[in-house]
Write an enzyme that holds these catalytic residues in place. Structure first.
Site, PDB file in Angstrom:
ATOM      1  N   HIS A   1      -7.706  -1.699  -5.831  1.00 56.42           N
ATOM      2  CA  HIS A   1      -6.299  -1.332  -5.708  1.00 56.42           C
ATOM      3  C   HIS A   1      -6.020  -0.126  -6.595  1.00 56.42           C
ATOM      4  O   HIS A   1      -6.693   0.102  -7.604  1.00 56.42           O
ATOM      5  CB  HIS A   1      -5.422  -2.515  -6.127  1.00 56.42           C
TER       6      HIS A   1
ATOM      7  N   ALA B   1      -2.945  -1.128   2.997  1.00 50.47           N
ATOM      8  CA  ALA B   1      -2.196  -1.281   1.755  1.00 50.47           C
ATOM      9  C   ALA B   1      -0.838  -0.609   1.894  1.00 50.47           C
ATOM     10  O   ALA B   1      -0.723   0.511   2.385  1.00 50.47           O
ATOM     11  CB  ALA B   1      -2.967  -0.672   0.592  1.00 50.47           C
ATOM     12  N   ALA B   2       0.202  -1.305   1.441  1.00 52.43           N
ATOM     13  CA  ALA B   2       1.567  -0.799   1.610  1.00 52.43           C
ATOM     14  C   ALA B   2       1.787   0.519   0.884  1.00 52.43           C
ATOM     15  O   ALA B   2       2.663   1.306   1.260  1.00 52.43           O
ATOM     16  CB  ALA B   2       2.562  -1.844   1.123  1.00 52.43           C
ATOM     17  N   CYS B   3       1.005   0.787  -0.148  1.00 51.13           N
ATOM     18  CA  CYS B   3       1.202   1.990  -0.951  1.00 51.13           C
ATOM     19  C   CYS B   3       0.387   3.184  -0.446  1.00 51.13           C
ATOM     20  O   CYS B   3       0.307   4.212  -1.099  1.00 51.13           O
ATOM     21  CB  CYS B   3       0.868   1.706  -2.411  1.00 51.13           C
ATOM     22  N   HIS B   4      -0.255   3.046   0.719  1.00 53.42           N
ATOM     23  CA  HIS B   4      -1.073   4.139   1.253  1.00 53.42           C
ATOM     24  C   HIS B   4      -0.370   4.824   2.425  1.00 53.42           C
ATOM     25  O   HIS B   4       0.433   4.227   3.135  1.00 53.42           O
ATOM     26  CB  HIS B   4      -2.431   3.615   1.729  1.00 53.42           C
TER      27      HIS B   4
END
Length: 408
Positions: free
Chosen positions: A112, A350-353
């Site tokens: 992560h 991934a939500a942050c990508h």
């Protein structure tokens, strides 16, 4: 879920609050609103709740309550543990050459960003060295022997996640830790290699027990198992000398390791969520696997060889709730499918990508770029039903057919 409502399939990104968790939070905010360091009734109630929550967290992972420290979430926990390793390296007075060396970390190419970017920053700032071990394209796992080959005299920490958030592949952390612990350290080398795992995705889905996983540090993230957006770290035998250096300084809370007036309401919710995991993990795991397997069966039945399930290796175990898959063909990128979907709420990874590029995680485990660019991650939850899956597959069929026509 209602058949007329959207079907939420992004539980690896975040989970809703369990009703019992929400009750624990609201009850605490109403009845135990006092400062936990105070001696009056509401403060004492808050302190009791915090202690009970710490016990529940410890029970969930087979630890001692004294080894649990509450945090704001996983990012803080991971940053804190990596920072501790650097400080521990420089505080070691037994290795004569440490003043001339930088601490060396070993990690994987599956981590992560709250591990990956911290280590990249440390390297670019001249604070540390880092070896990134590539996961095997035959298993989706970091292989033990590759980790061992990366060990150097100045290695201070090995950090490998317990399960990947995109593919669900469970990493051999227990074996890695056991083998690293068995290494003989020599004069001039770091006397001990610290071991850390980010267990964010595994907690609440599979058994996580620190008596079976011999790490020094473990990161827990509440909003991945129906708790609020707070978390905790586990530090093995913290009261017997395992190093932990504060990031903050203040009023002495959390035994001076993490000062600041405790967020009693959110901690109460975290503790209740842990209690639910202790009581119900077998049932949770069974249900998640049953629904996830049904999802994959229906995808194959509906789409046949037009579908590719990513990260499903015969030699590796996966989280019971996670399915990463791609449609084959032009114009079927994951974000385009989701933009057309009427019912499905999910993600490409991934939500942050970014949604507009192939997942580095999928590329790392050998998924071709054209397949990886089309990836969707469906992660089911405790309330997901087979009926929800039927709705989702019908929705996907409609999206697939429309996009295929548009690209022709």
């Amino acid at each position: 879920m209602s058949t007329t409502a959207s079907v939420y399939l992004d539980y690896n990104a975040t989970t809703p609050l369990d009703p019992d968790v929400l009750t624990a939070i609201t009850d605490t905010l109403r009845d135990a609103w006092g400062n936990p360091s105070s001696s009056y009734t509401q403060g004492k109630k808050a302190k009791v709740i915090i202690n009970e929550s710490r016990q529940n967290m410890a029970s969930m992972i087979g630890a001692k309550p004294s080894d649990i420290i509450f945090t704001s979430g996983g990012t803080e926990g991971n940053n804190w543990i990596l920072d501790t390793a650097v400080k521990c390296f420089h505080d070691d007075q037994n290795a004569e050459n440490h003043r001339k060396q930088l601490p060396h970390f070993i990690t994987s190419n599956l981590e992560h960003d709250s591990v990956k970017l911290v280590l990249e920053h440390m390297v670019s700032a001249g604070i540390a060295e880092c070896t990134v071990v590539a996961a095997s394209k035959l298993s989706g796992r970091v292989e033990v022997e590759d980790v061992l080959r990366a060990v150097r005299p100045n290695t201070i920490m090995v950090t490998v996640m317990l399960a990947n958030n995109e593919t669900g592949v469970i990493q051999p952390v227990s074996k890695i830790c056991s083998r690293v612990r068995s290494l003989k350290r020599h004069p001039g080398e770091t006397p001990k290699i610290l071991l850390h795992t980010d267990a964010a995705q595994a907690i609440g889905k599979v058994k996580v027990d620190v008596s079976d996983i011999p790490v020094d540090y473990l990161t827990i993230v509440g909003h991945k198992f129906y708790a609020p957006r707070v978390g905790a770290i586990y530090v093995r035998d913290l009261d017997k000398g395992t190093p932990l250096y504060p990031l903050l300084f203040g009023g002495g809370q959390e035994r001076n390791f993490r000062p600041g007036t405790e967020n009693a309401g959110m901690i109460a919710g975290l503790g209740k969520a842990a209690e639910l995991v202790v009581r119900n993990l077998d049932a949770f795991e069974k249900h998640l696997k049953e629904v996830r397997d049904y999802l994959e069966e229906e995808l194959v039945r509906e789409f046949g060889d037009m579908i590719h399930i990513n990260g499903k290796f015969k030699t590796s175990e996966r989280l019971p709730n996670t399915c990463n898959f791609s449609f084959k063909g032009q114009g079927l990128e994951g974000h385009k499918v989701l933009n057309k979907a009427e019912h499905v709420q999910a993600s490409v990874g991934a939500a942050c990508h970014s949604q507009n590029r192939a997942s580095p995680i999928l590329l790392a485990i050998g998924i071709p770029e054209d397949i990886a660019r089309n990836a969707l991650r469906f992660s089911v939850g405790r309330e997901t039903s087979k009926n929800d899956i039927d709705i989702a597959v019908r929705d996907l069929k409609k999206c697939h057919d429309e996009l295929s026509k548009e690209s022709n």
